[in-house]
Design an enzyme around this catalytic site. Structure first.
Site, mmCIF file in Angstrom:
data_model
loop_
_atom_site.group_PDB
_atom_site.id
_atom_site.type_symbol
_atom_site.label_atom_id
_atom_site.label_comp_id
_atom_site.label_asym_id
_atom_site.label_seq_id
_atom_site.Cartn_x
_atom_site.Cartn_y
_atom_site.Cartn_z
ATOM 1 N N ARG A 149 36.988 0.455 -28.026
ATOM 2 C CA ARG A 149 36.494 -0.293 -29.196
ATOM 3 C C ARG A 149 35.485 -1.335 -28.762
ATOM 4 O O ARG A 149 34.591 -1.702 -29.513
ATOM 5 C CB ARG A 149 37.652 -0.954 -29.939
ATOM 6 C CG ARG A 149 38.590 0.052 -30.579
ATOM 7 C CD ARG A 149 39.741 -0.616 -31.269
ATOM 8 N NE ARG A 149 40.592 -1.260 -30.269
ATOM 9 C CZ ARG A 149 41.675 -1.948 -30.548
ATOM 10 N NH1 ARG A 149 42.050 -2.107 -31.797
ATOM 11 N NH2 ARG A 149 42.391 -2.491 -29.587
ATOM 12 N N TYR A 207 56.979 0.189 -30.241
ATOM 13 C CA TYR A 207 56.060 0.729 -29.233
ATOM 14 C C TYR A 207 56.733 1.889 -28.493
ATOM 15 O O TYR A 207 56.135 2.949 -28.305
ATOM 16 C CB TYR A 207 55.655 -0.372 -28.254
ATOM 17 C CG TYR A 207 54.943 0.124 -27.018
ATOM 18 C CD1 TYR A 207 53.614 0.508 -27.072
ATOM 19 C CD2 TYR A 207 55.620 0.205 -25.795
ATOM 20 C CE1 TYR A 207 52.968 0.971 -25.931
ATOM 21 C CE2 TYR A 207 54.977 0.657 -24.658
ATOM 22 C CZ TYR A 207 53.654 1.045 -24.733
ATOM 23 O OH TYR A 207 53.013 1.502 -23.607
ATOM 24 N N LYS A 215 55.791 5.965 -27.939
ATOM 25 C CA LYS A 215 55.676 6.626 -26.642
ATOM 26 C C LYS A 215 56.665 7.782 -26.501
ATOM 27 O O LYS A 215 56.391 8.752 -25.801
ATOM 28 C CB LYS A 215 55.812 5.610 -25.499
ATOM 29 C CG LYS A 215 54.632 4.643 -25.442
ATOM 30 C CD LYS A 215 53.323 5.399 -25.311
ATOM 31 C CE LYS A 215 52.138 4.493 -25.124
ATOM 32 N NZ LYS A 215 50.912 5.230 -24.776
ATOM 33 N N GLY A 241 40.025 4.313 -23.790
ATOM 34 C CA GLY A 241 40.541 3.003 -23.382
ATOM 35 C C GLY A 241 40.018 2.598 -22.021
ATOM 36 O O GLY A 241 40.732 2.034 -21.200
ATOM 37 N N ALA A 242 38.744 2.863 -21.784
ATOM 38 C CA ALA A 242 38.153 2.672 -20.451
ATOM 39 C C ALA A 242 37.601 1.272 -20.208
ATOM 40 O O ALA A 242 37.024 1.025 -19.155
ATOM 41 C CB ALA A 242 37.046 3.706 -20.228
ATOM 42 N N SER A 267 54.346 5.989 -21.056
ATOM 43 C CA SER A 267 55.027 4.759 -20.651
ATOM 44 C C SER A 267 56.459 5.098 -20.274
ATOM 45 O O SER A 267 57.021 6.079 -20.775
ATOM 46 C CB SER A 267 55.025 3.764 -21.815
ATOM 47 O OG SER A 267 55.874 2.664 -21.550
ATOM 48 N N GLU A 269 29.934 -0.747 -19.998
ATOM 49 C CA GLU A 269 28.498 -0.817 -19.732
ATOM 50 C C GLU A 269 28.219 -1.546 -18.416
ATOM 51 O O GLU A 269 27.360 -1.123 -17.642
ATOM 52 C CB GLU A 269 27.779 -1.501 -20.896
ATOM 53 C CG GLU A 269 27.760 -0.651 -22.144
ATOM 54 C CD GLU A 269 27.222 -1.392 -23.358
ATOM 55 O OE1 GLU A 269 26.721 -0.702 -24.258
ATOM 56 O OE2 GLU A 269 27.312 -2.640 -23.409
#
Length: 188
Positions: free
Chosen positions: A38, A159, A163, A13-14, A144, A44
């Site tokens: 994704r 959600y 978590k 998730g960068a 979280s 980049e």
């Protein structure tokens, strides 16, 4: 952070938010970072602008909810670096899907990313660390507040459940690593 200079990290998730900031900081500390998401355009771009000493940033397109993509990502890390020292499982998502009116497809997507994807990445990270003799590695599971308390809004209940699962998994991974007498640490 000096002990991590020149070592290898993976940040899932960068492409934005916390993952982006962590990947950037690791490179600035001189780590060789693989950043996955994704959508890798932001990673980049970051790789072209941030440099520090021996540090580098490699963008990998990977949806952590897709096991084949995760396995391919770890094969690439294995091939290019031969080891992994730090894994930051940051990838996660949420939809406003209440328990009484949410959609099953969105619930599955949340679980597949936040729970199953985290598990696959952790399993493969530990596997790579152990096979390459890294006994002082570190796995960081981004969680979280809602993994420790019930969210005040119904749109966050599912959600939060994902978590809470992460909270339980962190302790499960910690116990399994202890059983193996491993020096690999896990943090939530």
């Amino acid at each position: 952070m000096e002990k991590w200079r020149g070592r290898t990290a993976l940040v899932t998730g960068a492409s934005s938010g916390i993952g982006y900031a962590v990947a950037k900081r690791f490179v600035e500390y001189g780590m060789n970072v693989f950043g996955c998401s994704r959508n890798i355009q932001n990673i980049e771009e970051l790789s072209r602008t941030v440099r520090c000493g021996p540090g580098s940033l490699n963008a990998i397109k990977c949806d952590v909810s897709n096991e084949d993509e995760v396995l391919a990502m770890f094969a690439k890390i294995r091939e290019e670096r031969g080891r992994l020292d730090v894994c930051v499982n940051n990838a996660g998502l949420s939809y406003g899907e209440p328990l009484l009116s949410g959609t099953t497809d969105k619930w599955r997507e949340i679980l597949n990313t936040n729970v199953i994807g985290l598990c696959i990445c952790t399993r493969e990270a530990v596997k790579l660390m152990r096979e390459s003799g890294v006994d002082n590695g570190h796995i960081i599971q981004l969680n979280s507040l809602f993994g420790h308390t019930i969210a005040p809004r119904s749109t966050l209940h599912f959600y939060g459940a994902s978590k809470y699962a992460v909270t339980a998994l962190i302790e499960g991974f910690r116990r399994e690593l202890r059983e193996l007498k491993s020096g690999i640490r896990i943090t939530g």
